[in-house]
Design an enzyme around this catalytic site. Structure first.
Site, short mmCIF file in Angstrom:
data_model
loop_
_atom_site.label_atom_id
_atom_site.label_comp_id
_atom_site.label_asym_id
_atom_site.label_seq_id
_atom_site.Cartn_x
_atom_site.Cartn_y
_atom_site.Cartn_z
N TYR A 100 129.87 -13.29 -65.92
CA TYR A 100 128.84 -13.02 -64.90
C TYR A 100 129.05 -11.68 -64.21
O TYR A 100 128.29 -11.30 -63.35
CB TYR A 100 128.78 -14.15 -63.86
N LYS A 101 130.11 -10.95 -64.61
CA LYS A 101 130.35 -9.62 -64.02
C LYS A 101 129.63 -8.58 -64.87
O LYS A 101 128.41 -8.58 -64.93
CB LYS A 101 131.84 -9.40 -63.88
N ASP A 142 143.53 -11.25 -69.08
CA ASP A 142 142.30 -11.60 -68.38
C ASP A 142 141.41 -10.35 -68.36
O ASP A 142 141.79 -9.32 -67.79
CB ASP A 142 142.63 -12.07 -66.95
N PHE A 174 144.00 -11.18 -58.91
CA PHE A 174 142.98 -12.11 -58.44
C PHE A 174 143.61 -13.49 -58.27
O PHE A 174 144.19 -14.02 -59.22
CB PHE A 174 141.81 -12.15 -59.42
N ARG A 230 134.54 -1.89 -52.27
CA ARG A 230 134.39 -1.63 -53.70
C ARG A 230 132.94 -1.24 -54.03
O ARG A 230 131.99 -1.78 -53.48
CB ARG A 230 134.72 -2.89 -54.51
C1 LIG Z 1 136.29 -12.88 -61.24
C2 LIG Z 1 137.64 -13.29 -61.70
C3 LIG Z 1 137.93 -14.65 -61.91
C4 LIG Z 1 136.89 -15.68 -61.59
O1 LIG Z 1 137.25 -16.96 -61.98
P1 LIG Z 1 136.18 -18.14 -61.90
O2 LIG Z 1 136.85 -19.28 -62.50
O3 LIG Z 1 134.96 -17.67 -62.64
O4 LIG Z 1 135.81 -18.34 -60.47
C5 LIG Z 1 139.18 -14.98 -62.40
N1 LIG Z 1 140.11 -14.04 -62.65
C6 LIG Z 1 139.85 -12.72 -62.45
C7 LIG Z 1 140.91 -11.71 -62.73
C8 LIG Z 1 138.61 -12.32 -61.96
O5 LIG Z 1 138.35 -11.04 -61.74
#
Ligand SMILES: *Cc1c(COP(=O)(O)O)cnc(C)c1O
Length: 438
Positions: A248-249, A223, A152, A397
């Site tokens: 939020y996921k 992460d 990501f 997805r």
């Molecule tokens: C969803 C996600 C993020 C999101 O980061 P935000 O700071 O909340 O926008 C970061 N890293 C990973 C691996 C994610 O899946």
């Protein structure tokens, strides 16, 4: 509500690291079977705790979890009574200031940590900065940071920004998955990995990689954005150093909900997160001119937290209170298996392929497929109220969040996908115009 791990047919229920052997699994052979399986689902009443539109099959819980009914009620109270009436007295009267500590035990239980090793603040991106800076403060003299290419993007961007700020002689190493192990050497300060890949859903072996990093004297940051709330995580058992993730996921904390941070107790005394502020001070209300780091995870805080966000998150986390993550994982694997098998049966010959060749036990809770017209296919499905999403250039997805997705939803979603493909409905040119957010 106590659930038994024997309630799903997946053989992985007693041992999630075992290979998910497809031949042992009994999955529904008809829609009626799928409905029957939902009726017997020990997690069926968890779905009722969410407000989900009747006409929609929601397969994006891996991106934005749905609204828990109790979160809506709690937010009402947070807005009307706490903010509206109690006003500034709420900092004490409604314990706003200690919300990060109040949320910690519920998250800790889901990630195999002690409550004192967890806090809640800011966004995942900001927390990554703090956590990597903290890890690097414990490995002075080493400047090499290793992460996975294709992760990501925010994770790599944050590392790049930090490397520039710290005037590192080289940018962070973006290693391909196959080269990851050999990229970690005796100069490596920190390894940053995402436990479940946001695109292809591949799941890292946390224990093995953590050990590998430690053998080279490096620290590791996990992460957990795509694993927390979807599968069992045991940071302490894996001897992980630091971790962080979204709420939020799969945790359903709501849009922009504050993220969490984990730091192993052994690092608390010396870690320096770099981005410090008054909320992390040992005595914030002494209003000293100089900074003195607070004890434990308090020093990972910077400024005033998002109170309404934390109020909603607390309610969303309560949904997990009585649940066994092994049971959730077993259902998730059964849903993913059903989805994959139905795609093989019903969607063959239309240019779709699985984004990952890994066995399901080595993947997270979403199914990723590739198709060159992926965006139009997803838009076509969304028009039919089957909500999945698209990640450029060609991945579609389907998040199969075990808290609320049913076997009948999987059945109906794949039927809709097969229909979109065989009818060619996705070729409608209106569907190829990309919106700002895909
Ligand atoms: C969803 C996600 C993020 C999101 O980061 P935000 O700071 O909340 O926008 C970061 N890293 C990973 C691996 C994610 O899946």
């Amino acid at each position: 509500m106590k659930l038994s791990v024997c309630d799903y047919p997946a053989p992985t229920t007693d041992n999630p690291s075992r290979d998910y052997s497809r031949s042992d699994v009994v999955l529904p052979a008809s829609r009626a079977d799928a409905v029957a399986m939902d009726a017997a689902d020990p997690l069926a009443n968890v779905r009722d705790q969410f407000q989900l539109p009747d006409d929609t099959i929601y397969l994006c819980g891996n991106s934005l979890g749905p609204l828990a009914k109790r979160a809506a009620t709690r937010l009402q109270d947070g807005v009307q009574r706490q903010w509206g009436q109690d006003l500034i007295r709420s900092w004490n009267a409604n314990s706003w200031f200690t919300l990060p500590e109040r949320l910690a035990p519920r998250i800790a239980r889901l990630i195999g940590a002690e409550a004192r090793e967890v806090t809640v603040a800011d966004s995942t991106s900001v927390n990554l900065f703090k956590v990597v800076a903290a890890a690097r403060s414990l490995r002075q003299g080493r400047t090499r940071v290793v992460t996975e290419a294709g992760n990501f993007p925010t994770d790599a961007y944050v590392l790049e920004g930090l490397a520039e700020l710290m005037r590192d002689p080289q940018p962070p190493v973006l290693a391909r998955r196959e080269q990851l192990l050999e990229s970690i050497d005796d100069d490596t300060a920190v390894v940053v990995l995402t436990h479940v890949h946001y695109k292809d859903s591949a799941l890292f072996d946390m224990a093995e990689l953590t050990q590998h990093a430690h053998r080279h004297g490096a620290l590791i940051v996990w992460d957990l954005s795509h694993s927390v709330g979807a599968l069992p995580v045991d940071l302490n058992a894996c001897d992980a150093d630091f971790a962080l993730g979204c709420t939020y996921k799969y945790l359903n904390g709501g849009p922009g909900a504050p993220a969490f941070i984990y730091a192993a107790t052994r690092h608390h005394a010396a870690m320096q997160p770099g981005l410090v502020g008054w909320w992390g001070h040992a005595q914030p209300f002494a209003f000293d001119d100089t900074y003195a780091a607070g004890a434990g995870m308090r020093r990972m805080l910077t400024g005033t937290g998002s109170i309404l966000g934390m109020i909603a998150l607390e309610a969303a986390l309560e949904v997990f209170d009585e649940l066994d993550m092994q049971v959730l994982r077993a259902k998730s694997l059964a849903l993913c298996d059903l989805f994959s098998r139905l795609v093989e049966q019903k969607c063959a010959g239309h240019g779709l392929s699985q984004a990952s060749a890994l066995p399901l036990a080595q993947r997270g809770s979403h199914i990723a497929l590739r198709h060159e017209a992926g965006y139009a296919i997803i838009q076509s499905l969304i028009r039919r109220n089957v909500v999945g999403d698209f990640r450029a250039p060609d991945v579609i997805r389907f998040g199969l969040a075990p808290l609320f997705v049913r076997f009948q939803d999987v059945w109906d979603a794949v039927d809709a996908l097969a229909d979109v493909l065989t009818s060619g409905a996705w070729r409608n040119s209106a569907l190829t115009q990309r919106a700002t957010v895909t």
